[in-house]
Write a protein that holds these residues in place. Structure first.
Motif, mmCIF file in Angstrom:
data_model
loop_
_atom_site.group_PDB
_atom_site.id
_atom_site.type_symbol
_atom_site.label_atom_id
_atom_site.label_comp_id
_atom_site.label_asym_id
_atom_site.label_seq_id
_atom_site.Cartn_x
_atom_site.Cartn_y
_atom_site.Cartn_z
ATOM 1 N N GLY A 139 0.823 -1.201 0.000
ATOM 2 C CA GLY A 139 0.000 0.000 0.000
ATOM 3 C C GLY A 139 0.852 1.243 0.000
ATOM 4 N N TYR A 140 0.477 2.186 0.862
ATOM 5 C CA TYR A 140 1.112 3.504 0.874
ATOM 6 C C TYR A 140 2.610 3.441 1.139
ATOM 7 C CZ TYR A 140 2.213 8.178 2.695
ATOM 8 O OH TYR A 140 2.781 9.390 2.945
ATOM 9 N N ASP A 141 3.050 2.624 2.097
ATOM 10 C CA ASP A 141 4.490 2.618 2.388
ATOM 11 C C ASP A 141 5.289 2.027 1.233
ATOM 12 O OD1 ASP A 141 3.661 0.014 3.002
ATOM 13 O OD2 ASP A 141 5.183 -0.243 4.551
ATOM 14 N N ALA A 142 4.711 1.073 0.505
ATOM 15 C CA ALA A 142 5.383 0.554 -0.689
ATOM 16 C C ALA A 142 5.510 1.640 -1.756
ATOM 17 C CB ALA A 142 4.622 -0.639 -1.244
ATOM 18 N N LEU A 143 4.461 2.471 -1.893
ATOM 19 C CA LEU A 143 4.503 3.582 -2.842
ATOM 20 C C LEU A 143 5.606 4.578 -2.470
ATOM 21 C CD1 LEU A 143 3.306 5.311 -5.183
ATOM 22 C CD2 LEU A 143 1.787 6.330 -3.466
ATOM 23 N N TYR A 166 2.120 12.350 -1.078
ATOM 24 C CA TYR A 166 1.347 11.178 -1.499
ATOM 25 C C TYR A 166 0.308 10.744 -0.480
ATOM 26 C CZ TYR A 166 4.213 10.925 -5.617
ATOM 27 O OH TYR A 166 4.821 11.240 -6.820
ATOM 28 N N MET A 167 0.378 11.291 0.724
ATOM 29 C CA MET A 167 -0.695 11.031 1.678
ATOM 30 C C MET A 167 -2.025 11.548 1.129
ATOM 31 S SD MET A 167 -0.929 12.071 5.687
ATOM 32 C CE MET A 167 0.544 11.140 6.040
ATOM 33 N N TRP A 168 -1.961 12.689 0.431
ATOM 34 C CA TRP A 168 -3.185 13.268 -0.133
ATOM 35 C C TRP A 168 -3.569 12.627 -1.460
ATOM 36 C CZ3 TRP A 168 -6.113 16.359 2.772
ATOM 37 C CH2 TRP A 168 -5.511 16.962 3.880
ATOM 38 N N LEU A 169 -2.602 12.116 -2.192
ATOM 39 C CA LEU A 169 -2.878 11.556 -3.515
ATOM 40 C C LEU A 169 -3.239 10.075 -3.476
ATOM 41 C CD1 LEU A 169 0.038 13.211 -5.541
ATOM 42 C CD2 LEU A 169 -2.364 13.924 -5.457
ATOM 43 N N TYR A 170 -2.790 9.377 -2.458
ATOM 44 C CA TYR A 170 -2.946 7.921 -2.418
ATOM 45 C C TYR A 170 -4.400 7.531 -2.135
ATOM 46 C CZ TYR A 170 -2.379 3.057 -1.057
ATOM 47 O OH TYR A 170 -2.505 1.704 -0.964
ATOM 48 N N ARG A 171 -4.874 6.528 -2.835
ATOM 49 C CA ARG A 171 -6.229 6.014 -2.623
ATOM 50 C C ARG A 171 -6.172 4.708 -1.841
ATOM 51 N NH1 ARG A 171 -9.410 6.896 -8.420
ATOM 52 N NH2 ARG A 171 -9.220 9.181 -8.491
ATOM 53 N N ASP A 172 -6.974 4.624 -0.788
ATOM 54 C CA ASP A 172 -7.011 3.411 0.029
ATOM 55 C C ASP A 172 -7.486 2.224 -0.801
ATOM 56 O OD1 ASP A 172 -6.670 4.763 2.842
ATOM 57 O OD2 ASP A 172 -8.247 5.891 1.820
ATOM 58 N N ARG A 173 -6.980 1.050 -0.455
ATOM 59 C CA ARG A 173 -7.346 -0.180 -1.159
ATOM 60 C C ARG A 173 -8.255 -1.052 -0.289
ATOM 61 N NH1 ARG A 173 -4.229 -2.572 -5.330
ATOM 62 N NH2 ARG A 173 -2.547 -1.260 -6.135
ATOM 63 N N SER A 174 -8.940 -1.968 -0.961
ATOM 64 C CA SER A 174 -9.682 -3.023 -0.261
ATOM 65 C C SER A 174 -8.806 -4.266 -0.224
ATOM 66 C CB SER A 174 -10.993 -3.326 -0.988
ATOM 67 O OG SER A 174 -11.845 -2.204 -0.948
ATOM 68 N N ASP A 217 4.506 -8.354 13.947
ATOM 69 C CA ASP A 217 3.446 -7.421 14.295
ATOM 70 C C ASP A 217 2.811 -6.977 12.980
ATOM 71 O OD1 ASP A 217 4.563 -7.646 16.847
ATOM 72 O OD2 ASP A 217 4.113 -5.558 17.329
ATOM 73 N N LEU A 218 1.643 -7.494 12.682
ATOM 74 C CA LEU A 218 0.894 -7.088 11.498
ATOM 75 C C LEU A 218 0.170 -5.792 11.847
ATOM 76 C CD1 LEU A 218 -0.459 -7.525 8.703
ATOM 77 C CD2 LEU A 218 -2.153 -8.941 9.885
ATOM 78 N N VAL A 219 0.553 -4.699 11.211
ATOM 79 C CA VAL A 219 -0.009 -3.380 11.522
ATOM 80 C C VAL A 219 -0.842 -2.912 10.333
ATOM 81 C CG1 VAL A 219 0.504 -0.984 12.109
ATOM 82 C CG2 VAL A 219 1.930 -2.829 13.032
ATOM 83 N N ILE A 220 -2.108 -2.664 10.590
ATOM 84 C CA ILE A 220 -3.045 -2.211 9.563
ATOM 85 C C ILE A 220 -3.466 -0.787 9.901
ATOM 86 C CG2 ILE A 220 -5.249 -2.652 8.414
ATOM 87 C CD1 ILE A 220 -5.021 -5.571 9.566
ATOM 88 N N ILE A 221 -3.149 0.142 9.009
ATOM 89 C CA ILE A 221 -3.659 1.505 9.164
ATOM 90 C C ILE A 221 -4.876 1.628 8.254
ATOM 91 C CG2 ILE A 221 -3.207 3.974 8.943
ATOM 92 C CD1 ILE A 221 -0.322 3.475 9.566
ATOM 93 N N ARG A 222 -6.051 1.657 8.888
ATOM 94 C CA ARG A 222 -7.299 1.683 8.138
ATOM 95 C C ARG A 222 -7.540 3.071 7.519
ATOM 96 N NH1 ARG A 222 -8.694 -1.105 12.885
ATOM 97 N NH2 ARG A 222 -9.699 0.754 13.714
ATOM 98 N N LYS A 223 -8.501 3.133 6.648
ATOM 99 C CA LYS A 223 -8.870 4.401 6.030
ATOM 100 C C LYS A 223 -9.143 5.441 7.113
ATOM 101 C CE LYS A 223 -12.091 6.400 2.699
ATOM 102 N NZ LYS A 223 -13.255 6.154 1.805
ATOM 103 N N PHE A 224 -8.569 6.625 6.939
ATOM 104 C CA PHE A 224 -8.720 7.693 7.935
ATOM 105 C C PHE A 224 -8.881 9.033 7.225
ATOM 106 C CE2 PHE A 224 -4.220 7.247 7.004
ATOM 107 C CZ PHE A 224 -3.794 8.562 6.823
ATOM 108 N N PRO A 225 -9.448 10.034 7.889
ATOM 109 C CA PRO A 225 -9.527 11.373 7.283
ATOM 110 C C PRO A 225 -8.114 11.910 7.034
ATOM 111 C CG PRO A 225 -10.976 11.210 9.196
ATOM 112 C CD PRO A 225 -10.120 9.981 9.209
ATOM 113 N N LYS A 226 -7.834 12.296 5.815
ATOM 114 C CA LYS A 226 -6.468 12.687 5.470
ATOM 115 C C LYS A 226 -5.977 13.886 6.287
ATOM 116 C CE LYS A 226 -5.919 9.396 2.506
ATOM 117 N NZ LYS A 226 -5.764 9.540 1.054
ATOM 118 N N ILE A 227 -6.890 14.675 6.795
ATOM 119 C CA ILE A 227 -6.500 15.815 7.622
ATOM 120 C C ILE A 227 -5.775 15.359 8.887
ATOM 121 C CG2 ILE A 227 -8.641 15.927 8.952
ATOM 122 C CD1 ILE A 227 -6.711 18.941 7.514
#
Length: 292
Positions: A139-143, A166-174, A217-227
């Motif tokens: 996801g985002y960290d790979a980008l 890229y925090m603002w440009l990246y789209r969350d995945r399913s 440690d499997l860490v999942i950062i779920r969809k969050f308000p970009k602000i």
């Protein structure tokens, strides 16, 4: 008593003058009563792996990686399955592996650590068969790792700029995550499989991860308000990321992660092409490392 053999493998990309300084420090600080040593330089991508494998086949006590996370990862791949220890002289940008192992950032202090020769067996991970020591991510960290690898500039300033842009440009995945006998569906910003505590620059993705417990440690950062992205980044710096309501942590020794059109992952900060499903497997206590 015969002296132990060290092989220093230097990534020359850090610059001629810096490499001269490192060599001078090695000559001045390494205890000649304990060790004999040679200094080798990588000449191409992946060369560190070949040099490390050859050194291990020759029975050296330790191979010393002089470079950043990518260089260290190369050398670990060469040492995997051998009895040869890894040591690190951090000379990269983020130095996530060294920081997680609490290796001093100053060359002189890192060399003094090698003189003491204290070792520990640490865990190593595999992502679709590819070795990693600190963490692997999707996801985002790979980008970010891919963009950083393609940048001509290094350092915290450019890394922070990429993180913000890229925090603002990246789209969350399913994502589909199969772990501990369950299948989880998550809309997530990133998924990180951590063996060590951090990703580099003191960004702590898994603040209480343990190199020796046989678990990721499997860490999942779920969809969050970009602000709130800045707050999450701050939580990484101060070690409180897991307190966020947008973050989920699961401990496991194996996890399978899938997403449609998935093409990239990162392993120890290096971008790597991947299939739509990535299997992460833990290898407990397989690598000897010189530690504080």
């Amino acid at each position: 008593m015969s002296r132990r053999k060290l092989v220093f493998i230097v990534n020359p990309r850090s610059g001629v003058e810096r490499n001269k300084q490192v060599q001078q420090a090695i000559d001045q600080i390494i205890d000649k009563d304990l060790y004999e040593y040679e200094i080798l330089h990588t000449q191409r991508a992946g060369h560190g792996e070949d040099l490390a494998r050859e050194a291990a086949a020759n029975g050296v006590f330790a191979v010393v990686a002089v470079g950043g996370d990518g260089s260290v990862n190369d050398i670990i791949r060469g040492l995997y399955g051998t009895g040869t220890a890894l040591a690190i002289i951090p000379k990269g940008s983020g130095n996530g592996l060294a920081r997680a192992l609490q290796i001093p950032m100053k060359v002189e202090k890192a060399l003094q650590l090698i003189n003491r020769g204290k070792t520990e067996m640490i865990d190593i991970g595999k992502a679709n068969g590819k070795i990693f020591a600190s963490n692997a991510g999707l996801g985002y960290d790979a980008l970010i790792c891919k963009k950083f690898a393609n940048s001509n500039r290094r350092g915290l300033a450019i890394y922070s700029w990429l993180v913000t842009k890229y925090m603002w440009l990246y789209r969350d995945r399913s994502w589909t995550i199969r772990v501990n006998g369950e299948e989880l569906k998550r809309k997530a910003f990133l998924i990180n499989v951590a063996n060590g505590t951090q990703m580099g620059y003191n960004f702590k993705i898994a603040p209480d991860a343990d190199w020796t417990d046989g678990l990721f440690d499997l860490v999942i950062i779920r969809k969050f308000p970009k602000i709130l992205g800045g707050l999450l980044a701050y939580r990484m710096f101060d070690g409180s990321l897991l307190n966020s309501r947008f973050v989920e942590r699961i401990r496991t020794d194996r996890v399978e992660v899938s997403a449609p059109d998935l093409k990239w992952m990162q392993t120890d900060g290096d971008p790597v092409s991947c299939a739509e499903t990535v299997v992460f497997e833990m290898l407990k206590g397989v690598q000897k490392v010189i530690i504080p």
